[in-house]
Design a protein around this motif. Structure first.
Motif, PDB file in Angstrom:
ATOM      1  N   PHE A   1     -60.225  -0.300  -5.941  1.00  0.00           N
ATOM      2  CA  PHE A   1     -59.429   0.596  -5.116  1.00  0.00           C
ATOM      3  C   PHE A   1     -59.313   0.049  -3.697  1.00  0.00           C
ATOM      4  O   PHE A   1     -60.260  -0.533  -3.156  1.00  0.00           O
ATOM      5  CB  PHE A   1     -60.062   1.986  -5.060  1.00  0.00           C
ATOM      6  N   LYS A   2     -58.154   0.274  -3.083  1.00  0.00           N
ATOM      7  CA  LYS A   2     -58.005  -0.024  -1.664  1.00  0.00           C
ATOM      8  C   LYS A   2     -58.810   1.009  -0.880  1.00  0.00           C
ATOM      9  O   LYS A   2     -58.915   2.171  -1.274  1.00  0.00           O
ATOM     10  CB  LYS A   2     -56.536   0.037  -1.247  1.00  0.00           C
ATOM     11  N   THR A   3     -59.384   0.578   0.229  1.00  0.00           N
ATOM     12  CA  THR A   3     -60.223   1.477   0.996  1.00  0.00           C
ATOM     13  C   THR A   3     -59.894   1.402   2.488  1.00  0.00           C
ATOM     14  O   THR A   3     -59.305   0.428   2.959  1.00  0.00           O
ATOM     15  CB  THR A   3     -61.717   1.142   0.803  1.00  0.00           C
ATOM     16  N   LEU A   4     -60.283   2.451   3.189  1.00  0.00           N
ATOM     17  CA  LEU A   4     -60.164   2.499   4.640  1.00  0.00           C
ATOM     18  C   LEU A   4     -61.570   2.465   5.220  1.00  0.00           C
ATOM     19  O   LEU A   4     -62.389   3.354   4.951  1.00  0.00           O
ATOM     20  CB  LEU A   4     -59.454   3.779   5.083  1.00  0.00           C
ATOM     21  N   LYS A   5     -61.869   1.446   5.985  1.00  0.00           N
ATOM     22  CA  LYS A   5     -63.185   1.303   6.613  1.00  0.00           C
ATOM     23  C   LYS A   5     -63.281   2.256   7.789  1.00  0.00           C
ATOM     24  O   LYS A   5     -62.360   2.355   8.612  1.00  0.00           O
ATOM     25  CB  LYS A   5     -63.374  -0.136   7.109  1.00  0.00           C
ATOM     26  N   THR A   6     -64.410   2.997   7.881  1.00  0.00           N
ATOM     27  CA  THR A   6     -64.605   3.935   8.983  1.00  0.00           C
ATOM     28  C   THR A   6     -65.642   3.405   9.963  1.00  0.00           C
ATOM     29  O   THR A   6     -66.420   2.502   9.650  1.00  0.00           O
ATOM     30  CB  THR A   6     -65.079   5.308   8.452  1.00  0.00           C
ATOM     31  N   LYS A   7     -65.650   3.997  11.140  1.00  0.00           N
ATOM     32  CA  LYS A   7     -66.603   3.581  12.171  1.00  0.00           C
ATOM     33  C   LYS A   7     -68.043   3.896  11.768  1.00  0.00           C
ATOM     34  O   LYS A   7     -68.987   3.314  12.314  1.00  0.00           O
ATOM     35  CB  LYS A   7     -66.270   4.269  13.504  1.00  0.00           C
ATOM     36  N   ARG A   8     -68.211   4.809  10.820  1.00  0.00           N
ATOM     37  CA  ARG A   8     -69.552   5.136  10.332  1.00  0.00           C
ATOM     38  C   ARG A   8     -70.117   4.041   9.434  1.00  0.00           C
ATOM     39  O   ARG A   8     -71.283   4.084   9.056  1.00  0.00           O
ATOM     40  CB  ARG A   8     -69.510   6.452   9.533  1.00  0.00           C
ATOM     41  N   GLY A   9     -69.234   3.114   9.044  1.00  0.00           N
ATOM     42  CA  GLY A   9     -69.662   2.048   8.150  1.00  0.00           C
ATOM     43  C   GLY A   9     -69.370   2.331   6.693  1.00  0.00           C
ATOM     44  O   GLY A   9     -69.576   1.481   5.831  1.00  0.00           O
ATOM     45  N   THR A  10     -68.887   3.542   6.408  1.00  0.00           N
ATOM     46  CA  THR A  10     -68.523   3.903   5.041  1.00  0.00           C
ATOM     47  C   THR A  10     -67.032   3.666   4.823  1.00  0.00           C
ATOM     48  O   THR A  10     -66.284   3.355   5.760  1.00  0.00           O
ATOM     49  CB  THR A  10     -68.864   5.375   4.768  1.00  0.00           C
ATOM     50  N   GLU A  11     -66.596   3.836   3.583  1.00  0.00           N
ATOM     51  CA  GLU A  11     -65.202   3.604   3.230  1.00  0.00           C
ATOM     52  C   GLU A  11     -64.623   4.819   2.514  1.00  0.00           C
ATOM     53  O   GLU A  11     -65.347   5.566   1.840  1.00  0.00           O
ATOM     54  CB  GLU A  11     -65.072   2.360   2.341  1.00  0.00           C
ATOM     55  N   LEU A  12     -63.321   4.994   2.649  1.00  0.00           N
ATOM     56  CA  LEU A  12     -62.598   6.066   1.979  1.00  0.00           C
ATOM     57  C   LEU A  12     -61.560   5.461   1.045  1.00  0.00           C
ATOM     58  O   LEU A  12     -60.828   4.542   1.434  1.00  0.00           O
ATOM     59  CB  LEU A  12     -61.903   6.967   3.009  1.00  0.00           C
ATOM     60  N   MET A  13     -61.495   5.961  -0.202  1.00  0.00           N
ATOM     61  CA  MET A  13     -60.520   5.455  -1.167  1.00  0.00           C
ATOM     62  C   MET A  13     -59.113   5.875  -0.775  1.00  0.00           C
ATOM     63  O   MET A  13     -58.872   7.043  -0.439  1.00  0.00           O
ATOM     64  CB  MET A  13     -60.827   5.976  -2.572  1.00  0.00           C
TER      65      MET A  13
END
Length: 449
Positions: A357-369
């Protein structure tokens, strides 16, 4: 899998001091505050009785003629059906049976999410085995003695509703009182100081007891998947037995009754099979355990969700091949969306991305699908849930709006839950969440909402 001895768990006997910093005062109300909590606390059990008043033979139809309602309300038959002490003890026996199954049936011990204390609770996972055992006992009883042997639930419906409501009130009061003991970890949303609101929303995050051989028994997760969900299946089966008895010796239930039992049964068994997945859901990780969850788990789910089966028990309906096919397609497409979305989410949360899946990297270090079903909407699992819910309602045909209450209620519930989740994620991710919403625009159903 973990054993009870490998991970430190919190229990009432733990000497850990829970500081005020870990239990901050709640400054924001949900559900319109104490008045909203009072309204929901009254309306939720009240609606269970309204369903019986407006959709039963006792009332004279579904819905009954308006002129018949006053006489129905004054009827001693209605009043006598409200309470039965034997039914109350039957309900308590059912709950005790579920506790014994939790205790005696082998199961995996699974870690939950990290608590604010930095520790993790352990949860015993054996709901599916409990469900199979229960179905086996019920099937054996019906096979040996016929459908007449499993009419107790249908015949004592209102009394069992009352029993579940009383027990939910008792649990909510008990856990509220226990939440004041030293060392209790409170829910962030349930420490307002307003007694009614905190009792309703849940003051303690995870009410747990260690009196079963020193093994942690978590009340919230137990109620979430055991007594109410499995009883929902048994309610449906009792309604099917009632219909079979009415149709005569050796008669099969109608296609609509078979389908509603199949749909509900698969949904419940699927929930029990994936029991450990609830450990990352909002109900477990965020909400306290109070009257809101107690009444929902113990009374609302088993008795309001079985409304279609109860209607079909006294109003048998043959759908025919065409409508049956449409209903089946709607249900199983919805199930595919629901299961695929949940499986993708659970795999991703466990650090896996098998579908790239493509993801969006967040400043928290986690990713969102942001691709696949999770790129089409922020809650595609809710979308699948709504498709299944509509299919369940359609098994009753189109002669009454009352049996479609489920899809109306569930739509409101999921929209509200999506809004709560959006607010939590906005606080959690900040500007990244704003960016995410620009990519994944739809909350539940693509191009609609």
């Amino acid at each position: 899998m973990a054993s009870p001895s490998t991970v430190k768990t919190l229990s009432p006997s733990d000497p850990h001091a829970i500081t005020e910093a870990l239990n901050p005062k709640t400054t924001k109300y949900e559900f319109a505050g104490p008045l909203g909590a009072l309204a929901v606390s009254v309306l939720t059990p009240g609606l269970l009785y309204v369903f019986h008043l407006t959709c039963s033979e006792l009332a004279g139809g579904c819905p009954p003629p308006l002129l018949s309602l006053p006489s129905t309300l004054q009827s001693t038959r209605w009043l006598n059906a409200l309470w039965d002490t034997n039914a109350f003890f039957v309900y308590l026996g059912w709950y005790a049976y579920c506790v014994l199954c939790w205790k005696l049936i082998p199961g995996d011990w699974v870690q939950g999410t990290t608590l604010r204390t930095g520790e993790k609770k352990l949860y015993k996972i054996n709901g599916f085995s409990t469900g199979l055992l229960t179905l086996g006992l019920v099937a054996g009883t019906i096979y040996r003695n016929g459908p007449l042997a499993f009419l107790y639930i249908y015949d004592h419906w209102l009394a069992l509703v009352s029993a579940s409501v009383v027990f939910a009130i008792f649990q909510a009061c008990a856990v509220y009182a226990l939440s004041f003991r030293k060392g209790a970890l409170l829910a962030l949303g349930g420490n307002t100081g307003n007694v009614l609101y905190d009792w309703f929303i849940g003051r303690e995050l995870n009410p747990s007891f260690s009196w079963l051989d020193n093994i942690n028994f978590d009340l919230k997760t137990f109620n979430e998947v055991r007594p109410g969900l499995i009883l929902w299946m048994l309610n449906d089966i009792s309604c099917m037995c009632e219909q079979m008895v009415r149709r005569g010796r050796h008669a099969w239930p109608t296609d609509s009754m078979i389908l509603i039992n199949l749909f509900h049964g698969l949904y419940v068994l699927e929930s029990l099979w994936y029991e450990k997945n609830i450990l990352t859901q909002m109900d477990i990780t965020t909400d306290g355990f109070g009257f809101m969850l107690a009444i929902g788990d113990l009374a609302w789910v088993p008795f309001s969700y079985a409304l279609q089966a109860r209607y079909l028990a006294f109003t048998p309906r043959e759908l025919g091949w065409t409508l049956s096919t449409i209903v089946c397609i709607l249900n199983f497409v919805g199930y595919y969306v629901f299961r695929t979305a949940n499986s993708d989410k659970d795999a991703f949360r466990n650090g896996k991305n098998p579908k790239n899946f493509k993801t969006l990297k967040t400043k928290r270090g986690t990713e969102l699908m942001i691709s696949g079903l999770w790129g089409m909407s922020r809650h595609p699992n809710y979308w699948g849930d709504l498709m299944m819910g509509l299919a369940w309602c359609m098994t009753t045909g189109f002669n009454t709006p009352i049996t479609y209450f489920y899809i109306a209620y569930f739509t409101v519930l999921l929209v509200h839950r999506a809004m709560r989740d959006d607010e939590m994620c906005r606080k959690k991710y900040g500007d990244d969440w704003t960016e995410y919403k620009k990519i994944v625009k739809w909350r539940i159903i693509p191009y609609i909402y």
